[in-house]
Design a protein around this motif. Structure first.
Motif, PDB file in Angstrom:
ATOM      1  N   UNK A 126     -14.846  59.155   9.677  1.00  0.00           N
ATOM      2  CA  UNK A 126     -14.051  60.452  10.159  1.00  0.00           C
ATOM      3  C   UNK A 126     -14.814  60.801  11.175  1.00  0.00           C
ATOM      4  N   UNK A 127     -14.112  61.149  12.356  1.00  0.00           N
ATOM      5  CA  UNK A 127     -15.332  61.643  13.381  1.00  0.00           C
ATOM      6  C   UNK A 127     -14.269  62.921  14.159  1.00  0.00           C
ATOM      7  N   UNK A 166     -18.694  60.985  10.028  1.00  0.00           N
ATOM      8  CA  UNK A 166     -19.174  60.657   8.743  1.00  0.00           C
ATOM      9  C   UNK A 166     -18.681  59.261   8.163  1.00  0.00           C
ATOM     10  N   UNK A 167     -18.906  58.962   7.433  1.00  0.00           N
ATOM     11  CA  UNK A 167     -18.497  57.417   6.724  1.00  0.00           C
ATOM     12  C   UNK A 167     -18.332  57.531   5.189  1.00  0.00           C
ATOM     13  N   UNK A 168     -17.768  56.641   4.760  1.00  0.00           N
ATOM     14  CA  UNK A 168     -17.796  56.469   3.149  1.00  0.00           C
ATOM     15  C   UNK A 168     -17.631  54.822   2.933  1.00  0.00           C
ATOM     16  N   UNK A 169     -17.834  54.290   1.794  1.00  0.00           N
ATOM     17  CA  UNK A 169     -17.790  52.852   1.630  1.00  0.00           C
ATOM     18  C   UNK A 169     -16.815  52.697   0.465  1.00  0.00           C
ATOM     19  N   UNK A 170     -16.949  51.462   0.243  1.00  0.00           N
ATOM     20  CA  UNK A 170     -15.823  50.828  -1.057  1.00  0.00           C
ATOM     21  C   UNK A 170     -14.491  50.961  -0.601  1.00  0.00           C
ATOM     22  N   UNK A 263     -11.488  53.789  11.375  1.00  0.00           N
ATOM     23  CA  UNK A 263     -11.872  55.312  11.607  1.00  0.00           C
ATOM     24  C   UNK A 263     -10.409  56.105  11.824  1.00  0.00           C
ATOM     25  N   UNK A 264     -10.736  57.448  11.865  1.00  0.00           N
ATOM     26  CA  UNK A 264      -9.843  58.250  12.185  1.00  0.00           C
ATOM     27  C   UNK A 264     -10.210  59.573  12.721  1.00  0.00           C
ATOM     28  N   UNK A 265      -9.846  60.354  13.845  1.00  0.00           N
ATOM     29  CA  UNK A 265     -10.391  61.315  14.213  1.00  0.00           C
ATOM     30  C   UNK A 265      -9.624  62.757  13.619  1.00  0.00           C
ATOM     31  N   UNK A 266     -10.015  63.769  14.000  1.00  0.00           N
ATOM     32  CA  UNK A 266      -9.437  64.918  13.374  1.00  0.00           C
ATOM     33  C   UNK A 266      -8.479  65.779  14.244  1.00  0.00           C
ATOM     34  N   UNK A 267      -8.467  65.226  15.493  1.00  0.00           N
ATOM     35  CA  UNK A 267      -7.586  66.081  16.282  1.00  0.00           C
ATOM     36  C   UNK A 267      -6.057  66.023  16.074  1.00  0.00           C
TER      37      UNK A 267
END
Ligand SMILES: Cc1cc2nc3c(=O)[nH]c(=O)nc-3n(C[C@H](O)[C@H](O)[C@H](O)COP(=O)(O)OP(=O)(O)OC[C@H]3O[C@@H](n4cnc5c(N)ncnc54)[C@H](O)[C@@H]3O)c2cc1C
Length: 490
Positions: A126-127, A166-170, A263-267
């Protein structure tokens, strides 16, 4: 390179054919819709000892589920911030658990059934694409950490502008059409009746069961499950005031390497990406231009923006397409009863690979009178003050209705598109490259909105509730159950 105006997931997949319904039948459970929701529900009903029938108006798996980016992730833009704001952190935590359970459920089914659907473990990012968005990502990070998730702060490892990530696994991604089609095949081999090209035109309550009119036949069902994305009726449940529709534009380009990340951004105008490999080629799939359906009619322009952005990334798409999903007013899906013996699974806020999968389990558990810990969370009849935003959503529906009535021939159309009158009826004409005229009635049968033309995908689209028709007026998506072909008997 030849540009294909359709989704990468439709390319080269085996098409198991199912018959068209041509008889009257009585069933215990009728599932309407063969996307991820309908097929997952049917799958979990295999051992239910009930007579189950699934009907699909087009082909299994080729609706909204065939145009997704196919991520199975619980890092879903600012979902936990949004749910916490509307409900509470406890509700956000339950939603998070549901997403993680959905990912486990799909992985288990793929493993146990040996499904070839390119299921790949990957890292989700998420960026923030600018300084203002950094605090939003940090807030989401705080919520996830509070909910005991392992969140890493790291640099986005690809060439997209990122001020913080930020990132998450699984988490995983997969080939959605291969998954849905294989699941349907397993269902049909296990006594679930599946019919394609079987359009439910009407549903009528008959005592405590339902009469369903499909093609020219009658199906009597003790229970009906609506897995048709946008419901084709207004009453009960008044769906048009329970959410709005969001469209996005997607391209897939050949690239040299596969990074196994998404990934995905927040805008507001989200950007999202993932990789995919089909064994021979690697692809980078890129999404942009998300917007409320009611506010942007110039679809060609939206596709041009997608192409421009991909150009800046120095990649040329091989496939381009658009997709649409329902955004609910409180960011939770609607899964469960909406009336006596009438259930629904929809409203996934662009995260239907996980939510549609968990919906299948919840809906089947309800039918089999089993306990399921998420029934209360997703109950469509939950506190209406949190889910009704009448003014906002009536405005979203009314705006394109009024605007389209006033402005007929929009300046952005090419001279191949014309809106006019014939025999007193509003019609729309598209002249194709071979100068053949395709004529349709310019009125969506759902709630009578005028249409817009999508010159890239060559479809007539309703800007109110997203019914979509092919150039000859056959309905391919959305709530309309009727075609708009000119002179044909609808
Ligand atoms: C741009 C975009 C990207 C996305 N990416 C992701 C992602 O990466 N991960 C994720 O989790 N989610 C994603 N989603 C969301 C996801 O694609 C959808 O939420 C999900 O596919 C919806 O599945 P469904 O089964 O409800 O609908 P569908 O797949 O559309 O299935 C409904 C079926 O019902 C049929 N039907 C409709 N009316 C009738 C009728 N009257 N009679 C008979 N049949 C009927 C239709 O033909 C259709 O096949 C994305 C959404 C968008 C817009």
């Amino acid at each position: 390179m030849f540009l294909k105006n359709n989704s990468i997931w439709i390319e080269g997949i085996p098409n198991n054919k199912y018959p068209r319904l041509n008889k009257n039948i009585d069933v215990d459970v009728l599932i309407i819709g063969g996307g991820i929701t309908g097929v997952s529900t049917a799958y979990h009903l295999i051992n239910s000892k009930q007579k189950v029938c699934l009907v699909e108006r087009n082909k299994i798996g080729l609706g909204i589920s065939s145009k997704t980016t196919g991520k199975l992730t619980y890092l879903q833009d600012l979902m936990y911030s949004k749910i916490t704001k509307k409900h509470s952190i406890e509700v956000a935590k339950e939603y998070l658990n549901a997403q993680k359970d959905a990912i486990k459920l799909v992985s288990k089914i793929v493993k146990n059934r040996n499904i070839d659907c390119n299921l790949t473990k990957q890292k989700s990012f998420l960026f923030a694409s600018n300084e203002e968005e950094v605090s939003k990502v940090k807030h989401e990070q705080e919520l996830l950490t509070y909910m005991k998730e392992n969140v890493n702060v790291e640099k986005l490892p690809i060439n997209l502008k990122s001020n913080y990530a930020i990132s998450v696994s699984n988490t995983y991604y997969f080939h959605p059409v291969k998954y849905v089609k294989t699941l349907a095949k397993i269902c049909s081999e296990n006594n679930i009746e599946i019919y394609e090209e079987s359009n439910v035109k009407n549903l009528v309550k008959d005592g405590n069961s339902y009469k369903c009119y499909i093609n020219d036949n009658l199906v009597k069902a003790k229970k009906v499950i609506l897995a048709c994305h946008y419901p084709f009726f207004v009453f009960p449940f008044l769906f048009p005031i329970k959410g709005h529709l969001e469209r996005s534009y997607i391209g897939a380009a050949n690239v040299a390497n596969n990074n196994d990340i998404s990934g995905i951004n927040t805008s507001k105008n989200s950007k999202s990406f993932r990789y995919h490999t089909d064994g021979k080629n690697n692809y980078f799939i890129y999404l942009t231009g998300s917007h409320n359906l009611a506010f942007k009619f110039n679809l060609k322009n939206n596709f041009n923006n997608l192409l421009k952005e991909m150009n800046l990334l120095k990649i040329m798409p091989k496939y381009i397409w658009s997709n649409i999903d329902i955004i609910t007013n409180d960011y939770l899906p609607y899964i469960g009863y909406i009336d006596e013996n009438l259930l629904i699974g929809t409203g996934y806020n662009t995260w239907g690979m996980t939510n549609g999968s968990i919906a299948g389990k919840i809906l089947s558990d309800i039918v089999m009178k089993k306990n399921n810990k998420y029934i209360k969370l997703f109950n469509p009849l939950r506190d209406s003050s949190s889910i009704c935003s009448v003014s906002e959503d009536i405005f979203s529906s009314a705006k394109p209705f009024i605007e389209n009535k006033i402005i007929k021939n929009k300046p952005f159309y090419s001279n191949r598109v014309l809106f006019t009158k014939k025999d007193g009826k509003n019609i729309a004409i598209y002249i194709d490259d071979e100068n053949k005229r395709h004529i349709v009635y310019n009125r969506c049968p759902h709630l009578k909105c005028s249409l817009i033309f999508n010159e890239v995908e060559k479809t007539w689209d309703c800007p109110c509730h997203a019914s979509r028709f092919d150039i000859d007026g056959n309905v391919i998506e959305g709530p309309s159950t009727y075609n708009i072909s000119y002179k044909k008997d609808n």
